[in-house]
Write a protein that holds these residues in place. Sequence first.
Motif, PDB file in Angstrom:
ATOM      1  N   LEU A  36       0.835  -1.201   0.000  1.00 34.80           N
ATOM      2  CA  LEU A  36       0.000   0.000   0.000  1.00 34.80           C
ATOM      3  C   LEU A  36       0.869   1.250   0.000  1.00 34.80           C
ATOM      4  CD1 LEU A  36      -2.621  -1.217   2.623  1.00 34.80           C
ATOM      5  CD2 LEU A  36      -2.956  -1.039   0.155  1.00 34.80           C
ATOM      6  N   PRO A  37       0.368   2.322  -0.587  1.00 34.33           N
ATOM      7  CA  PRO A  37       1.169   3.555  -0.660  1.00 34.33           C
ATOM      8  C   PRO A  37       1.294   4.244   0.689  1.00 34.33           C
ATOM      9  CG  PRO A  37      -1.036   3.946  -1.504  1.00 34.33           C
ATOM     10  CD  PRO A  37      -0.940   2.476  -1.263  1.00 34.33           C
ATOM     11  N   SER A  38       2.303   5.067   0.822  1.00 30.24           N
ATOM     12  CA  SER A  38       2.481   5.861   2.038  1.00 30.24           C
ATOM     13  C   SER A  38       1.280   6.775   2.241  1.00 30.24           C
ATOM     14  CB  SER A  38       3.748   6.701   1.938  1.00 30.24           C
ATOM     15  OG  SER A  38       3.807   7.644   2.998  1.00 30.24           O
ATOM     16  N   CYS A 173     -10.097  11.132  -2.051  1.00 29.54           N
ATOM     17  CA  CYS A 173     -11.296  11.200  -1.205  1.00 29.54           C
ATOM     18  C   CYS A 173     -11.012  10.732   0.222  1.00 29.54           C
ATOM     19  CB  CYS A 173     -12.400  10.319  -1.793  1.00 29.54           C
ATOM     20  SG  CYS A 173     -13.088  10.914  -3.354  1.00 29.54           S
ATOM     21  N   SER A 174     -11.771  11.275   1.148  1.00 26.54           N
ATOM     22  CA  SER A 174     -11.796  10.703   2.491  1.00 26.54           C
ATOM     23  C   SER A 174     -12.600   9.411   2.433  1.00 26.54           C
ATOM     24  CB  SER A 174     -12.444  11.689   3.474  1.00 26.54           C
ATOM     25  OG  SER A 174     -11.681  12.868   3.570  1.00 26.54           O
ATOM     26  N   ARG A 175     -12.362   8.520   3.389  1.00 23.11           N
ATOM     27  CA  ARG A 175     -12.994   7.199   3.338  1.00 23.11           C
ATOM     28  C   ARG A 175     -13.635   6.823   4.675  1.00 23.11           C
ATOM     29  NH1 ARG A 175      -8.871   3.442  -0.309  1.00 23.11           N
ATOM     30  NH2 ARG A 175      -8.084   5.126  -1.658  1.00 23.11           N
ATOM     31  N   ALA A 280      -7.034   2.209   2.483  1.00 25.68           N
ATOM     32  CA  ALA A 280      -5.771   2.733   1.947  1.00 25.68           C
ATOM     33  C   ALA A 280      -5.434   2.362   0.508  1.00 25.68           C
ATOM     34  CB  ALA A 280      -4.623   2.281   2.852  1.00 25.68           C
ATOM     35  N   ALA A 281      -6.120   1.408  -0.099  1.00 24.22           N
ATOM     36  CA  ALA A 281      -5.728   0.943  -1.433  1.00 24.22           C
ATOM     37  C   ALA A 281      -5.997   1.990  -2.510  1.00 24.22           C
ATOM     38  CB  ALA A 281      -6.466  -0.343  -1.781  1.00 24.22           C
ATOM     39  N   SER A 282      -5.038   2.185  -3.385  1.00 25.87           N
ATOM     40  CA  SER A 282      -5.181   3.162  -4.473  1.00 25.87           C
ATOM     41  C   SER A 282      -6.306   2.786  -5.428  1.00 25.87           C
ATOM     42  CB  SER A 282      -3.872   3.274  -5.254  1.00 25.87           C
ATOM     43  OG  SER A 282      -2.820   3.718  -4.425  1.00 25.87           O
ATOM     44  N   GLU A 283      -6.499   1.472  -5.665  1.00 27.96           N
ATOM     45  CA  GLU A 283      -7.506   1.054  -6.635  1.00 27.96           C
ATOM     46  C   GLU A 283      -8.939   1.294  -6.169  1.00 27.96           C
ATOM     47  OE1 GLU A 283      -5.516  -2.849  -5.138  1.00 27.96           O
ATOM     48  OE2 GLU A 283      -5.003  -0.730  -5.401  1.00 27.96           O
ATOM     49  N   LEU A 284      -9.103   1.625  -4.888  1.00 28.91           N
ATOM     50  CA  LEU A 284     -10.436   1.953  -4.386  1.00 28.91           C
ATOM     51  C   LEU A 284     -10.650   3.462  -4.271  1.00 28.91           C
ATOM     52  CD1 LEU A 284     -11.080  -0.787  -1.659  1.00 28.91           C
ATOM     53  CD2 LEU A 284     -11.909  -0.682  -4.018  1.00 28.91           C
TER      54      LEU A 284
END
Length: 326
Positions: A36-38, A173-175, A280-284
């Motif tokens: 996962l990205p920083s 976006c916030s999640r 945290a995943a970029s794809e989401l």
Amino acid sequence: MWRLFALLLPVIRLYLAGLKVLLYQLLHSAFTLPVLPSKSGRVAIVTGGARGMGYETSRHLASLGMHVVIAGNEEDEGLVAVKKIQEQTGQRKVEFMYLDLASLKSVRQFVLRFKARGLPLHVLVNNAGVMLVPERKTEDGFELHFGLNYLGHFLLTNLLLDTLRSSGRSGQCSRIVTISSATHYGGRLNLDDLQGRSCYSSHGAYAQSKLALVLFTYHLQDRLCAQGDPVTANAVDPGMVDTDLYENLCSPAQLAKRPVAKLLFRTPAEGASTAIYAAAASELEGVGGLYLYNGRKTESSVTSYDEQLQGRLWKQSCALVGLQKA
């Protein structure tokens, strides 16, 4: 006879849902988190973040560089968790803030204290919960499962929405990540008797609270989309995980659980993996309204997609927690 049937049916539904999950976990390996990205500079709140899956979620988000606020009702436990996470990750921006989700007053006080800090909020993980507790009421008189698992998180999320909106932006976006359960498939939502007064069943009450969380997530996502808000909301099913949640099982079930748990239950870290992925995943990025199980989009119960029921629950929840204008 009717009362006995009404008490047994929720038990049967819950254990059938559990058997299906165990069969799946027997045949499928646990989801493995990708790299996962920083997330340095971003802020997360994790309810129930001091133990079990909540702890693992808090620890992993901190390891990504997030400033993590563990929200819970046991200060000593929370402070121990903070120290452990700081030692394990080398990140200092981990802290505990008191929050009792069984008290609407405590929820409001927590939000006021958090907002007074002037911090942004990029991730809210609605993780805390109770399961199969004997009939009890919250401080405000609600059945405990419905009041703590659902209504406390409903109010918390709504009161933090403005901060989540202002912290998110297009492309980042916030999640909002809300932990449900496979038991929601057997859940029944009776809007005329949400407190289970006619015939209380701890099994039915737990399943109902988890169904309510899925209905809430979907309706919330629809509202966010309609307003163009840079916030997403997703529900997560962690599977059957070996945590303290099962301490209220009856004695025969406890005996049966022990050997099964060693073989088939997920560890807390495995159970937390999908919630971490959703957070945290970029794809989401920008993707909401999902029910995620074992790292994948999954169909939730037919009832959970009932838009009329979603809207009625939302309206009634607003009235119960004093958010009539929401």
